[in-house]
Design a protein around this motif. Structure first.
Motif, PDB file in Angstrom:
ATOM      1  N   LEU A 246      13.749  -6.294  15.615  1.00 26.30           N
ATOM      2  CA  LEU A 246      12.867  -5.977  14.804  1.00 26.30           C
ATOM      3  C   LEU A 246      13.051  -6.782  13.449  1.00 26.30           C
ATOM      4  O   LEU A 246      12.133  -7.095  12.768  1.00 26.30           O
ATOM      5  CB  LEU A 246      13.043  -4.310  14.580  1.00 26.30           C
ATOM      6  N   LEU A 247      14.352  -6.561  12.944  1.00 27.62           N
ATOM      7  CA  LEU A 247      14.699  -7.333  11.691  1.00 27.62           C
ATOM      8  C   LEU A 247      14.334  -8.825  11.597  1.00 27.62           C
ATOM      9  O   LEU A 247      13.559  -9.252  10.667  1.00 27.62           O
ATOM     10  CB  LEU A 247      16.341  -7.353  11.619  1.00 27.62           C
ATOM     11  N   ASP A 248      14.490  -9.401  12.865  1.00 30.21           N
ATOM     12  CA  ASP A 248      14.124 -10.893  12.921  1.00 30.21           C
ATOM     13  C   ASP A 248      12.874 -11.073  13.088  1.00 30.21           C
ATOM     14  O   ASP A 248      12.188 -11.899  12.368  1.00 30.21           O
ATOM     15  CB  ASP A 248      14.796 -11.545  14.151  1.00 30.21           C
ATOM     16  N   LYS A 249      12.013 -10.052  13.580  1.00 30.60           N
ATOM     17  CA  LYS A 249      10.420 -10.308  13.686  1.00 30.60           C
ATOM     18  C   LYS A 249      10.125 -10.064  12.179  1.00 30.60           C
ATOM     19  O   LYS A 249       9.004 -10.535  11.854  1.00 30.60           O
ATOM     20  CB  LYS A 249      10.049  -9.021  14.704  1.00 30.60           C
ATOM     21  N   GLY A 250      10.565  -9.125  11.390  1.00 28.05           N
ATOM     22  CA  GLY A 250       9.942  -9.060  10.071  1.00 28.05           C
ATOM     23  C   GLY A 250      10.423 -10.100   9.349  1.00 28.05           C
ATOM     24  O   GLY A 250       9.429 -10.619   8.537  1.00 28.05           O
ATOM     25  N   TRP A 251      11.373 -10.945   9.521  1.00 27.94           N
ATOM     26  CA  TRP A 251      11.405 -12.330   8.633  1.00 27.94           C
ATOM     27  C   TRP A 251      10.593 -13.298   9.253  1.00 27.94           C
ATOM     28  O   TRP A 251      10.197 -13.946   8.415  1.00 27.94           O
ATOM     29  CB  TRP A 251      12.916 -12.652   9.011  1.00 27.94           C
ATOM     30  N   CYS A 252      10.259 -13.102  10.360  1.00 31.42           N
ATOM     31  CA  CYS A 252       9.300 -14.066  11.022  1.00 31.42           C
ATOM     32  C   CYS A 252       7.946 -13.808  10.132  1.00 31.42           C
ATOM     33  O   CYS A 252       7.241 -14.756  10.011  1.00 31.42           O
ATOM     34  CB  CYS A 252       9.046 -14.023  12.204  1.00 31.42           C
ATOM     35  N   LEU A 253       7.529 -12.691  10.321  1.00 29.20           N
ATOM     36  CA  LEU A 253       6.128 -12.297   9.423  1.00 29.20           C
ATOM     37  C   LEU A 253       5.956 -12.678   8.095  1.00 29.20           C
ATOM     38  O   LEU A 253       5.297 -13.012   7.511  1.00 29.20           O
ATOM     39  CB  LEU A 253       5.891 -10.644   9.778  1.00 29.20           C
ATOM     40  N   TRP A 254       7.262 -12.352   7.538  1.00 28.61           N
ATOM     41  CA  TRP A 254       7.271 -12.765   6.097  1.00 28.61           C
ATOM     42  C   TRP A 254       7.295 -14.122   5.866  1.00 28.61           C
ATOM     43  O   TRP A 254       6.497 -14.638   4.922  1.00 28.61           O
ATOM     44  CB  TRP A 254       9.065 -12.302   5.659  1.00 28.61           C
ATOM     45  N   SER A 255       8.021 -14.841   6.694  1.00 25.90           N
ATOM     46  CA  SER A 255       7.865 -16.314   6.633  1.00 25.90           C
ATOM     47  C   SER A 255       6.296 -17.032   7.018  1.00 25.90           C
ATOM     48  O   SER A 255       5.971 -18.131   6.559  1.00 25.90           O
ATOM     49  CB  SER A 255       8.858 -17.006   7.591  1.00 25.90           C
ATOM     50  N   TYR A 259       2.829 -10.224   4.790  1.00 27.04           N
ATOM     51  CA  TYR A 259       3.728  -9.314   4.163  1.00 27.04           C
ATOM     52  C   TYR A 259       3.726  -7.936   4.512  1.00 27.04           C
ATOM     53  O   TYR A 259       4.795  -7.154   4.673  1.00 27.04           O
ATOM     54  CB  TYR A 259       3.810  -9.652   2.700  1.00 27.04           C
ATOM     55  N   ALA A 260       2.527  -7.354   4.788  1.00 28.95           N
ATOM     56  CA  ALA A 260       2.093  -5.937   5.252  1.00 28.95           C
ATOM     57  C   ALA A 260       2.790  -5.674   6.474  1.00 28.95           C
ATOM     58  O   ALA A 260       3.605  -4.648   6.729  1.00 28.95           O
ATOM     59  CB  ALA A 260       0.757  -5.812   4.945  1.00 28.95           C
ATOM     60  N   GLN A 261       2.513  -6.713   7.341  1.00 29.23           N
ATOM     61  CA  GLN A 261       3.059  -6.508   8.944  1.00 29.23           C
ATOM     62  C   GLN A 261       4.753  -6.496   8.678  1.00 29.23           C
ATOM     63  O   GLN A 261       5.213  -5.953   9.434  1.00 29.23           O
ATOM     64  CB  GLN A 261       2.550  -7.664   9.848  1.00 29.23           C
ATOM     65  N   SER A 262       5.144  -7.174   7.854  1.00 27.01           N
ATOM     66  CA  SER A 262       6.597  -7.451   7.826  1.00 27.01           C
ATOM     67  C   SER A 262       7.217  -6.287   7.242  1.00 27.01           C
ATOM     68  O   SER A 262       7.989  -5.763   8.034  1.00 27.01           O
ATOM     69  CB  SER A 262       6.972  -8.444   6.789  1.00 27.01           C
ATOM     70  N   GLU A 263       6.540  -5.584   6.111  1.00 30.45           N
ATOM     71  CA  GLU A 263       6.934  -4.445   5.711  1.00 30.45           C
ATOM     72  C   GLU A 263       6.933  -3.351   6.897  1.00 30.45           C
ATOM     73  O   GLU A 263       7.847  -2.450   6.905  1.00 30.45           O
ATOM     74  CB  GLU A 263       6.249  -3.833   4.576  1.00 30.45           C
TER      75      GLU A 263
END
Length: 263
Positions: A246-255, A259-263
């Motif tokens: 989940l953490l890594d997925k968040g960074w992928c979405l941020w990259s 940003y909203a999906q990352s959050e």
């Protein structure tokens, strides 16, 4: 008192091994050697012989004698190999264990895996990454305890990555998944492939401000990484690595600018 009355009793021998572990933890190296000398002339069951020699190897390593410790692992491998059934690579994996348990409590089926892991660590310390990779690869079989498989996958990837060999690291992990699709360590393989893709993306972008605008293959790294993390989350929801996925997925979405999906 028990040792004086019956020095050959199995519990006395086990007690001295535990004493050696305590002395090693306290870095009382001369005391460890004295304990090993006491045990040296005793008759042991094969498993206790392995534990005695493992204590000796670790004493050599912690006493800044890595070459001697490496030589000693040859005998350690022979002892473990006699205790653990030959690995075919097709048997079902045994129940998961925690490799961070006290050294004295390593289950017998894990002795061979622990030996290869220990040898790999020594080779890393000696700056011999290719030999270390070869040692860790001996734990990439499905009837090695899953935690040792996970550790081997992670170590191999890290060693390749330290040399900038992204392709070799990824290929090793993908080959493992293809050969052992039902392995209990599939979660680590998937997670690590995704992290390699994400790290490759981040490393390239940080070194080239124009990379995103001119490299289609680079922008494909994020979807490829996301696919691995999503597979862990959807296909392996009970994995202990879901939080990391989940953490890594968040960074992928941020990259990717989501940003909203990352959050």
């Amino acid at each position: 008192q028990a040792a004086e009355s019956d020095p050959a009793d199995v519990f006395v021998l086990q007690g001295y091994l535990i004493l050696g572990e305590a002395e090693l933890a306290l870095k009382e190296f001369n005391s460890v050697q004295s304990t090993l000398d006491f045990l040296g002339g005793r008759t042991f069951a094969p498993e206790l012989m392995w534990r005695r020699e493992y204590l000796r190897c670790r004493l050599q390593l912690e006493s800044a004698q890595p070459e001697q410790a490496l030589d000693s692992t040859t005998n350690l491998l022979a002892l473990a190999g006699a205790l653990v059934p030959a690995r075919s690579g097709i048997n079902a994996a045994p129940a998961q264990i925690d490799v961070r348990i006290p050294q004295q409590d390593i289950p017998t089926p894990a002795l061979l895996s622990e030996t290869w892991s220990f040898r790999g660590g020594i080779l890393e310390q000696l700056k011999r990454p290719d030999d270390a990779i070869a040692a860790y690869q001996n734990n990439l079989v499905t009837n090695a305890p899953p935690d040792y498989q996970r550790q081997a996958l992670l170590k191999i990837a890290q060693l390749y990555l330290a040399q900038g060999q992204y392709a070799l690291a990824t290929k090793t992990l993908e080959d493992y998944l293809n050969q052992h699709p039902g392995s209990a360590a599939a979660d680590m393989a998937l997670l690590t492939i995704g992290e390699l893709k994400l790290k490759q993306f981040a490393t390239t972008v940080s070194g080239d401000s124009n990379a995103l605008s001119r490299a289609t293959t680079l922008t494909n790294l994020i979807p490829q990484a996301l696919a691995r993390f999503d597979t862990v989350l959807s296909a392996l929801p009970q994995s202990p690595l879901t939080g990391k996925a989940l953490l890594d997925k968040g960074w992928c979405l941020w990259s990717d600018g989501r940003y909203a999906q990352s959050e």
